[in-house]
Design a protein around this motif. Structure first.
Motif, PDB file in Angstrom:
ATOM      1  N   ASP A 174       0.865  -1.334   0.092  1.00 30.12           N
ATOM      2  CA  ASP A 174       0.011   0.115  -0.271  1.00 30.12           C
ATOM      3  C   ASP A 174       0.712   1.450  -0.123  1.00 30.12           C
ATOM      4  O   ASP A 174       0.205   2.429   0.087  1.00 30.12           O
ATOM      5  CB  ASP A 174      -0.907   0.044   1.202  1.00 30.12           C
ATOM      6  N   THR A 175       2.070   1.083  -0.004  1.00 28.88           N
ATOM      7  CA  THR A 175       3.088   2.352   0.209  1.00 28.88           C
ATOM      8  C   THR A 175       2.794   3.325  -1.155  1.00 28.88           C
ATOM      9  O   THR A 175       3.325   4.349  -0.990  1.00 28.88           O
ATOM     10  CB  THR A 175       4.438   2.219   0.235  1.00 28.88           C
ATOM     11  N   GLY A 176       2.289   3.071  -2.294  1.00 33.23           N
ATOM     12  CA  GLY A 176       2.206   3.525  -3.830  1.00 33.23           C
ATOM     13  C   GLY A 176       1.205   4.765  -3.270  1.00 33.23           C
ATOM     14  O   GLY A 176       1.671   5.778  -3.641  1.00 33.23           O
ATOM     15  N   MET A 177       0.445   4.806  -2.237  1.00 32.82           N
ATOM     16  CA  MET A 177      -0.252   5.887  -1.960  1.00 32.82           C
ATOM     17  C   MET A 177       0.430   6.946  -1.481  1.00 32.82           C
ATOM     18  O   MET A 177       0.030   8.252  -1.381  1.00 32.82           O
ATOM     19  CB  MET A 177      -1.550   5.489  -0.900  1.00 32.82           C
ATOM     20  N   LEU A 178       1.673   6.902  -0.742  1.00 31.74           N
ATOM     21  CA  LEU A 178       2.345   7.937  -0.317  1.00 31.74           C
ATOM     22  C   LEU A 178       3.222   8.751  -1.359  1.00 31.74           C
ATOM     23  O   LEU A 178       3.778   9.755  -1.288  1.00 31.74           O
ATOM     24  CB  LEU A 178       3.433   7.296   0.681  1.00 31.74           C
ATOM     25  N   SER A 179       2.930   8.232  -2.753  1.00 35.96           N
ATOM     26  CA  SER A 179       3.675   8.885  -3.853  1.00 35.96           C
ATOM     27  C   SER A 179       3.187  10.265  -3.933  1.00 35.96           C
ATOM     28  O   SER A 179       2.211  10.583  -3.799  1.00 35.96           O
ATOM     29  CB  SER A 179       3.317   8.241  -5.152  1.00 35.96           C
ATOM     30  N   GLY A 180       4.310  11.116  -4.112  1.00 40.54           N
ATOM     31  CA  GLY A 180       3.789  12.637  -4.406  1.00 40.54           C
ATOM     32  C   GLY A 180       3.602  13.271  -3.110  1.00 40.54           C
ATOM     33  O   GLY A 180       3.361  14.437  -2.952  1.00 40.54           O
ATOM     34  N   THR A 181       3.944  12.658  -2.034  1.00 40.33           N
ATOM     35  CA  THR A 181       3.928  13.118  -0.563  1.00 40.33           C
ATOM     36  C   THR A 181       5.327  13.162   0.036  1.00 40.33           C
ATOM     37  O   THR A 181       6.174  12.401  -0.510  1.00 40.33           O
ATOM     38  CB  THR A 181       2.874  12.748   0.591  1.00 40.33           C
ATOM     39  N   PRO A 182       5.806  13.871   0.862  1.00 46.36           N
ATOM     40  CA  PRO A 182       7.350  13.756   1.370  1.00 46.36           C
ATOM     41  C   PRO A 182       7.404  12.713   2.526  1.00 46.36           C
ATOM     42  O   PRO A 182       8.265  12.325   3.036  1.00 46.36           O
ATOM     43  CB  PRO A 182       7.382  15.127   2.232  1.00 46.36           C
ATOM     44  N   VAL A 183       5.971  11.963   2.729  1.00 45.38           N
ATOM     45  CA  VAL A 183       5.864  10.959   3.968  1.00 45.38           C
ATOM     46  C   VAL A 183       7.037  10.059   3.785  1.00 45.38           C
ATOM     47  O   VAL A 183       7.717   9.619   4.882  1.00 45.38           O
ATOM     48  CB  VAL A 183       4.525  10.532   4.167  1.00 45.38           C
ATOM     49  N   ARG A 184       7.065   9.412   2.876  1.00 44.57           N
ATOM     50  CA  ARG A 184       7.837   8.180   2.439  1.00 44.57           C
ATOM     51  C   ARG A 184       9.394   8.477   2.735  1.00 44.57           C
ATOM     52  O   ARG A 184      10.081   7.827   3.488  1.00 44.57           O
ATOM     53  CB  ARG A 184       7.802   7.759   1.069  1.00 44.57           C
ATOM     54  N   GLN A 185       9.769   9.729   2.167  1.00 40.46           N
ATOM     55  CA  GLN A 185      11.124  10.147   2.570  1.00 40.46           C
ATOM     56  C   GLN A 185      11.487  10.454   3.910  1.00 40.46           C
ATOM     57  O   GLN A 185      12.255  10.035   4.481  1.00 40.46           O
ATOM     58  CB  GLN A 185      11.427  11.532   1.584  1.00 40.46           C
ATOM     59  N   GLN A 186      10.355  10.971   4.857  1.00 37.66           N
ATOM     60  CA  GLN A 186      10.618  11.379   6.033  1.00 37.66           C
ATOM     61  C   GLN A 186      10.653  10.077   6.988  1.00 37.66           C
ATOM     62  O   GLN A 186      11.482  10.055   7.521  1.00 37.66           O
ATOM     63  CB  GLN A 186       9.158  12.333   6.500  1.00 37.66           C
ATOM     64  N   LEU A 187       9.906   8.846   6.304  1.00 34.49           N
ATOM     65  CA  LEU A 187      10.070   7.739   7.337  1.00 34.49           C
ATOM     66  C   LEU A 187      11.033   7.064   6.955  1.00 34.49           C
ATOM     67  O   LEU A 187      11.750   6.508   8.076  1.00 34.49           O
ATOM     68  CB  LEU A 187       8.762   7.040   6.882  1.00 34.49           C
ATOM     69  N   GLU A 188      11.607   7.228   5.912  1.00 32.93           N
ATOM     70  CA  GLU A 188      13.030   6.528   5.603  1.00 32.93           C
ATOM     71  C   GLU A 188      14.263   7.118   6.159  1.00 32.93           C
ATOM     72  O   GLU A 188      15.201   6.597   6.565  1.00 32.93           O
ATOM     73  CB  GLU A 188      13.358   6.269   3.952  1.00 32.93           C
ATOM     74  N   ASN A 189      13.951   8.492   6.368  1.00 28.97           N
ATOM     75  CA  ASN A 189      15.056   9.432   6.994  1.00 28.97           C
ATOM     76  C   ASN A 189      14.948   9.192   8.501  1.00 28.97           C
ATOM     77  O   ASN A 189      16.351   9.157   9.085  1.00 28.97           O
ATOM     78  CB  ASN A 189      14.827  10.886   6.800  1.00 28.97           C
ATOM     79  N   LEU A 190      13.959   8.984   9.075  1.00 25.10           N
ATOM     80  CA  LEU A 190      13.998   8.372  10.397  1.00 25.10           C
ATOM     81  C   LEU A 190      14.937   7.418  10.670  1.00 25.10           C
ATOM     82  O   LEU A 190      15.525   7.262  11.592  1.00 25.10           O
ATOM     83  CB  LEU A 190      12.487   7.973  10.845  1.00 25.10           C
ATOM     84  N   TRP A 191      14.949   6.517   9.968  1.00 24.96           N
ATOM     85  CA  TRP A 191      15.559   5.132  10.171  1.00 24.96           C
ATOM     86  C   TRP A 191      16.921   5.537   9.747  1.00 24.96           C
ATOM     87  O   TRP A 191      17.742   4.940  10.692  1.00 24.96           O
ATOM     88  CB  TRP A 191      14.933   4.100   8.862  1.00 24.96           C
ATOM     89  N   GLN A 192      17.104   6.273   8.769  1.00 24.73           N
ATOM     90  CA  GLN A 192      18.555   6.541   8.383  1.00 24.73           C
ATOM     91  C   GLN A 192      19.286   7.202   9.460  1.00 24.73           C
ATOM     92  O   GLN A 192      20.570   6.998   9.801  1.00 24.73           O
ATOM     93  CB  GLN A 192      18.693   7.259   7.028  1.00 24.73           C
ATOM     94  N   GLU A 193      18.572   8.145  10.310  1.00 22.39           N
ATOM     95  CA  GLU A 193      19.293   8.946  11.375  1.00 22.39           C
ATOM     96  C   GLU A 193      19.736   8.164  12.501  1.00 22.39           C
ATOM     97  O   GLU A 193      20.660   8.193  12.966  1.00 22.39           O
ATOM     98  CB  GLU A 193      18.312   9.941  11.649  1.00 22.39           C
ATOM     99  N   GLU A 194      18.657   7.162  12.849  1.00 21.39           N
ATOM    100  CA  GLU A 194      19.004   6.331  14.004  1.00 21.39           C
ATOM    101  C   GLU A 194      20.109   5.542  13.574  1.00 21.39           C
ATOM    102  O   GLU A 194      20.995   5.292  14.438  1.00 21.39           O
ATOM    103  CB  GLU A 194      17.812   5.552  14.246  1.00 21.39           C
ATOM    104  N   PHE A 195      20.096   4.982  12.427  1.00 18.25           N
ATOM    105  CA  PHE A 195      20.928   4.020  11.777  1.00 18.25           C
ATOM    106  C   PHE A 195      22.390   4.667  11.975  1.00 18.25           C
ATOM    107  O   PHE A 195      23.643   4.205  12.331  1.00 18.25           O
ATOM    108  CB  PHE A 195      20.782   3.741  10.675  1.00 18.25           C
ATOM    109  N   GLU A 196      22.617   5.849  11.280  1.00 20.27           N
ATOM    110  CA  GLU A 196      23.920   6.509  11.381  1.00 20.27           C
ATOM    111  C   GLU A 196      24.551   6.862  12.751  1.00 20.27           C
ATOM    112  O   GLU A 196      25.622   6.684  13.031  1.00 20.27           O
ATOM    113  CB  GLU A 196      23.702   7.879  10.603  1.00 20.27           C
ATOM    114  N   HIS A 197      23.737   7.046  13.457  1.00 18.27           N
ATOM    115  CA  HIS A 197      24.054   7.412  14.951  1.00 18.27           C
ATOM    116  C   HIS A 197      24.469   6.029  15.596  1.00 18.27           C
ATOM    117  O   HIS A 197      25.654   5.868  16.221  1.00 18.27           O
ATOM    118  CB  HIS A 197      22.602   7.900  15.750  1.00 18.27           C
ATOM    119  N   LEU A 198      23.980   5.131  15.340  1.00 16.95           N
ATOM    120  CA  LEU A 198      24.348   3.560  15.936  1.00 16.95           C
ATOM    121  C   LEU A 198      25.669   3.485  15.311  1.00 16.95           C
ATOM    122  O   LEU A 198      26.424   2.537  15.775  1.00 16.95           O
ATOM    123  CB  LEU A 198      23.240   2.534  15.580  1.00 16.95           C
ATOM    124  N   LEU A 199      25.843   3.607  14.092  1.00 21.12           N
ATOM    125  CA  LEU A 199      27.076   3.179  13.285  1.00 21.12           C
ATOM    126  C   LEU A 199      28.225   3.738  13.856  1.00 21.12           C
ATOM    127  O   LEU A 199      29.332   3.096  13.901  1.00 21.12           O
ATOM    128  CB  LEU A 199      27.053   3.507  11.868  1.00 21.12           C
TER     129      LEU A 199
END
Lengths: 72, 553
Positions: free
Chosen positions: B113-138
């Motif tokens: 169902d993530t196709g519905m997020l297309s055209g909104t910044p939400v998907r990128q924002q959600l992925e960023n949440l993951w990347q930020e935590e990840f980078e901190h942990l690395l």
């Protein structure tokens, strides 16, 4: 096409060529568990372009069923 | 894929979705010892619970392929997701143990169902949440690595990578093609983890680094540029330059007039690689096997550390026959395949997940060594030479330099008295061991920092034993070993020992140090095929000869 499908299944399960017969029940075939079943359905689609719909895929009992659902 | 895993890795694949097919592929097709979790979604519990089946299995490497859409229960609300992701990372962080390597998938948000997020910044924002935590942990855990999951999906494309049907049938999200790609990536990661022994990439010039022949025309007609075939060679050079900045030592072995070649290296506007990127070169009309042997001597490295690239099949055959230890891959026939060939070459032979500062500066280090050799030629007296070098031997904290310590123990072959190898777990235990002291040394001189180049382990048991003593070949022959041995003897003396013992375990390569202990006044007390034991009464230790300053950080 029937031979092709059977060969693909044998290959997926790591069985010798000729070890699967059309009348076999899939639960009697070595290695054909539920996980292998999902992978075989996936492989039919990606290798041979045969798409068995979800609801039919879970009803398959024999190799013949599978061939019939595959439309061959 | 060339697989040279030193030991059988025990691998665990954990996920919050069904990754059984991946486990099956890894054990069936790669013959790996893989832990198969029961069900899925219990990854944190399995990691955290000391009596879990996973911890009983004691994996060497844990792969966490986390599906972010499931982790946030397919609720695509940034603030709720933020909390869930933070919680997950917090728990995961506390589950990370030393001695085990962890590979965590990077961000890629997908569900049917993530196709519905297309055209909104939400998907990128959600992925960023993951990347930020990840980078901190690395940054926090040196034994945590990124598993490039997102790259795999982007390469295949969502339509090919995901199978909604398999998802509904058995919570298997990934198509068979994608599972194969994931399998290959896991193998690649394990391969990188085990460390690969190649160090030097030797390159031919004409029709290898550029199209055409140097010296035939002026500079510009050599095929190298931003368009057409020339661009293919330029990209090939870009990959090689990247290798160099990541610790691969480069060399040139080419039949050209040196002058013509240097002209291009210095002045061709499209060269990515320049003269200072190469630690050694033989540009002449001699036989290439002779040239390669000379470079091996100059860099003080074994021929098995070399990979040689040449467009000429005849030259490749010559090297394969004359120098069988040198790796000689075939070059792709078509220039458009050069860059991807080089990428694969890097991962097959050179890449390592643990890059240390020393790795990154290798070329500089070897170039400085060359200057040292030149200075040696100028001064006639060895002691004067050493004095001019103004060598400093600086004791470093092993806790802060664990990866480098592991490298020294596991990769040094020549100056290595016992050639005992340590895996991640043993290394972690060694750090904690109160009965052993680790001696780790950095060496500097007027030409620069040689990096951390020496390590020894002193075991304080009934006797004081030098269990391991290794020195990088870069600094051999400067009496540094004498100063280190004195350090060890003083440490043993300070603990009240009256004797110290040293060991020599012969290997194929450590002949140069066979007589180290006798040359330092140690008396041999036993000798078998596998081990010679030497002893020195500390009161009778002779004055050690060296010209350097000892410092502690």
């Amino acid at each position: 096409m029937r031979e092709k499908i059977i060969a693909l299944i044998e290959n997926q399960l790591g069985l010798e060529a000729g070890s699967i017969k059309e009348t076999d029940l899939i639960e009697d075939i070595r290695g054909w568990d539920s996980l292998a079943h999902v992978l075989i359905i996936g492989e039919l689609e990606s290798q041979l372009g045969i798409s068995i719909p979800l609801e039919e895929a879970i009803e398959i009992v024999t190799v013949e069923d599978l061939l019939a659902k595959a439309g061959v | 894929m060339i697989c040279k895993m030193d030991r059988k890795n025990k691998v665990a694949i954990l996920s919050n979705i069904n990754t059984d097919p991946l486990v099956r592929l890894l054990s069936k097709e790669e013959g790996l010892d893989v832990y198969a979790p029961e069900g899925y979604g219990g990854e944190l519990g399995a990691l955290l619970n000391p009596s879990s089946a996973l911890n009983a299995y004691a994996p060497d490497a844990v792969f966490l392929l986390m599906d972010q859409a499931q982790l946030i229960s397919q609720e695509y609300d940034v603030s709720t997701a933020k909390e869930k992701i933070a919680q997950w990372f917090q728990a995961f962080s506390s589950a990370i143990k030393p001695g085990v390597s962890y590979f965590l998938s990077d961000a890629y948000l997908y569900a049917p169902d993530t196709g519905m997020l297309s055209g909104t910044p939400v998907r990128q924002q959600l992925e960023n949440l993951w990347q930020e935590e990840f980078e901190h942990l690395l940054k926090k855990h040196p034994n945590l690595y990124l598993f490039p999951y997102g790259d795999i999906i982007r390469r295949l494309g969502e339509e090919r990578a995901f199978s909604p049907k398999m998802w509904y049938m058995g919570k298997i999200l990934h198509s068979n093609d994608c599972l194969k790609a994931l399998k290959e990536e896991v193998v690649k990661c394990l391969h990188l983890l085990s460390g690969i022994p190649k160090k030097v990439l030797l390159l031919d010039l004409d029709n290898t680094l550029w199209k055409g022949l140097a010296g035939e025309h002026n500079i510009t007609p050599v095929g190298l540029g931003d368009d057409g075939v020339g661009a293919a060679y330029k990209n090939f050079q870009r990959v090689i330059k990247y290798m160099q900045t990541n610790g691969v030592i480069l060399g040139i072995v080419s039949k050209n007039n040196e002058e013509d070649a240097f002209e291009i290296l210095a002045n061709h506007p499209h060269m990515i690689l320049r003269k200072q990127d190469f630690a050694a070169y033989r540009i002449n009309w001699e036989q290439k096997d002779t040239n390669i042997k000379e470079i091996a001597k100059e860099l003080n490295l074994g021929l098995d550390s070399f990979v040689f690239l040449d467009d000429s099949a005849a030259e490749r055959m010559l090297i394969r026959e004359a120098l069988p230890f040198v790796t000689v891959p075939d070059l792709p026939e078509r220039p458009e395949d050069l860059a991807s060939f080089a990428v694969k070459l890097y991962f097959d032979y050179f890449a390592s997940v643990n890059l240390t500062e020393e790795d990154k500066n290798k070329t500089k280090l070897y170039l400085a060594n060359k200057q040292r050799e030149e200075l040696k030629g100028e001064v006639t007296d060895y002691q004067t030479y050493l004095r001019k070098l103004d060598i400093r031997l600086i004791r470093e904290n092993p806790l802060e330099n664990r990866e480098r310590l592991g490298q020294l123990m596991n990769k040094t072959n020549q100056f290595n008295l016992t050639t005992k190898r340590y895996d991640e777990k043993e290394l972690a235990e060694l750090m904690e061991d109160k009965g052993r002291e680790i001696f780790l040394y950095r060496v500097t001189d007027i030409f620069g920092d040689n990096g951390i180049v020496g390590a020894a382990i002193l075991h304080y048991g009934e006797t004081a034993d030098i269990e391991e003593f290794t020195l990088s070949c870069r600094v051999m022959g400067r009496q540094i070993e004498n100063a280190i041995v004195q350090d060890l003897e003083e440490a043993a003396g300070n603990r009240g020992y009256d004797k110290i013992r040293g060991f020599y375990h012969p290997s194929e390569k450590n002949l140069p140090v066979k007589n180290l202990y006798p040359s330092l006044g140690y008396i041999q007390i036993s000798d078998t095929d596998k081990e010679a034991v030497y002893e020195l009464k500390l009161g009778e230790a002779p004055k050690r000869e060296y010209v350097l300053k000892r410092e502690t950080k």
